[in-house]
Structure formats: C-alpha cells, structure tokens
Design an enzyme around this catalytic site. Structure first.
Site, PDB file in Angstrom:
ATOM      1  N   ASP A 172     -29.350 -93.591  66.276  1.00  0.00           N
ATOM      2  CA  ASP A 172     -30.629 -93.615  66.997  1.00  0.00           C
ATOM      3  C   ASP A 172     -31.736 -92.993  66.151  1.00  0.00           C
ATOM      4  O   ASP A 172     -31.682 -91.813  65.806  1.00  0.00           O
ATOM      5  CB  ASP A 172     -30.475 -92.838  68.305  1.00  0.00           C
ATOM      6  CG  ASP A 172     -31.591 -93.100  69.305  1.00  0.00           C
ATOM      7  OD1 ASP A 172     -32.747 -93.277  68.865  1.00  0.00           O
ATOM      8  OD2 ASP A 172     -31.297 -93.138  70.504  1.00  0.00           O
TER       9      ASP A 172
ATOM     10  N   HIS B 174     -31.300 -97.044  68.488  1.00  0.00           N
ATOM     11  CA  HIS B 174     -32.014 -96.942  69.754  1.00  0.00           C
ATOM     12  C   HIS B 174     -32.287 -98.339  70.308  1.00  0.00           C
ATOM     13  O   HIS B 174     -32.612 -99.257  69.572  1.00  0.00           O
ATOM     14  CB  HIS B 174     -33.337 -96.199  69.513  1.00  0.00           C
ATOM     15  CG  HIS B 174     -34.036 -95.787  70.758  1.00  0.00           C
ATOM     16  ND1 HIS B 174     -33.674 -94.661  71.463  1.00  0.00           N
ATOM     17  CD2 HIS B 174     -35.083 -96.342  71.428  1.00  0.00           C
ATOM     18  CE1 HIS B 174     -34.476 -94.533  72.507  1.00  0.00           C
ATOM     19  NE2 HIS B 174     -35.321 -95.539  72.523  1.00  0.00           N
TER      20      HIS B 174
END
Length: 233
Positions: A170, A201
């Site tokens: 992420d 993400h």
C-alpha cells in the site's frame, strides 16, 4: 433492484445517503463508508452488490459539510487532486458522528432486521475501524484503511467483530504502519487481519489502475462470509 437517494437527518443538518435494498425488501444492514471520492459510482456499486447478497445497504455523503454531493472519478488526475483537498478538510470526529447517525437511521428503516455493520474503503476503511471502536455496530470491515496506526489507543473500545484487509504494498500505508497496526491489535480477540502480498492500495476497486481481480474476489468472499456469520445475512 436499483438503489435510491434518501435524506438522513443529523444533529448538524441533513445529508444524502444512497440506499440499496435486496429484492426481498428485508435483511441485515450495512453502512457503506466512502473513499475520498464521495458517494460515486463505485460506492453505489458496492451498495448494490450488498443488496444483491441480501443486505440493506446505506452509503452516506460524509463530505456534505465541505461540498455536498461529491462524486469523483478516481482515475481522473485533476479530480484525484480535488479528492485529496476534500480529505484534508475532513473532520474525523464529525464524520464518525454522521456514521453513527446513519447506523441508527439504517436500523430504523423498514426491512432492516436491526442487525447492522459497517464496510469501508481507504478513508472508509479507517472509519470502519473507528466505528468498531466507538459505536454499537454488530460487525465492521475495513479495506486498506489509512491512518489506523494513529488511533490504536482507541482499540480498547472494540467490542464487536472487526475484519481488516491490508494491502502489503500500500503506497499510502507504509509497512512500518502496517506492522504497528498488527502489533497493536494482536491481542484483541475481536480483530481478524488478512494480508494481501503484492497488492497496492485500492486493489479491490473494480476499474481502477490498482485493481487485482483474484485478490478483490478473495477479500469480497471473506467479507460476505464475515457479515453472514455476524449479521445473520
């Protein structure tokens, strides 16, 4: 069946919510919590999908104090920058209050069994964690929540099941922050954390540049099984 926009009355004013109901008209409730892009097509699709699975889903407009009716295309660069601007102005405490109001409203709707949880992505993933800690939601699920490591002191308030989906690559949640969350919640029997190696993400956002079908489907299946077990869907 197609969803519709409704009005939710809060302590500070009225705001919009997108409501989707199952074909049967009845089921447990899920408050769907937006990303930083507002109640856009993607969030409405999430609500519609939950309705198809037998849930009464309600996605409130959490940016209404800043700019009501925001619906941003996450793949448009100019719009993406606007979303970050709105995020910078967002009041978390007020947002949690709006979500509590939404949860109460949802439970009072015709067709909702009264059992209700929360499901959030990005900003919403963080807010799902906050709702687990500060509301009576029966179950909460957060996808790649940003900033949870800054609120680990709130974890003592978690009294119901919470599932977190963590993207290991992420770009907005560094591995150090991921480790802090894992360590901070390790002793909490209410919390289940699923890690997704190689995922960035928003890996679950269909149509997005980070979307990965197999990971999204795995997380989605885990989420529905979690809600079925804890909300009685």
């Amino acid at each position: 069946m197609a969803g519709s926009e409704i009005t939710i009355a809060g302590a500070d004013g009225e705001f919009m919510g997108y409501l989707a109901k199952p074909a049967s008209g009845a089921g447990p409730g899920v408050v769907v919590i937006q990303e930083i892009f507002g109640v856009n097509t993607w969030m409405r699709n999430i609500a519609d999908g939950l309705a198809a699975a037998g849930y009464v889903a309600l996605c409130p407009d959490l940016f209404w104090r800043i700019e009501p009716g925001v619906q941003i295309n996450s793949e448009d660069e100019a719009a993406f920058q606007k979303a970050f601007g709105l995020y910078g102005k967002f009041d978390v405490e007020a947002g949690v209050a709006d979500l509590k109001t939404t949860l109460t409203h949802l439970r009072g709707l015709d067709g909702c069994t009264g059992k209700a949880g929360t499901l959030g992505f990005c900003l919403g993933g963080f807010l799902a964690y906050m709702m687990a800690a500060h509301s009576d939601a029966h179950a909460s699920v957060g996808y790649y929540g940003v900033g949870i490591e800054s609120k680990l002191g709130d974890a003592a308030g978690i009294s119901g099941p919470l599932m977190l989906h963590v993207a290991e690559e992420d770009q907005f949640v560094p591995k150090e922050a991921q480790a802090q969350v894992a360590d901070g919640l390790a002793g909490n029997a209410h919390v289940t954390i699923h890690n997704y190696p190689g995922m960035d993400h928003a890996f679950a956002r269909s149509g997005g540049h980070s979307y990965v079908k197999h990971a999204a489907e795995l997380a989605g299946g885990r989420t529905l099984a979690f809600f079925d077990a804890n909300l009685g869907g």
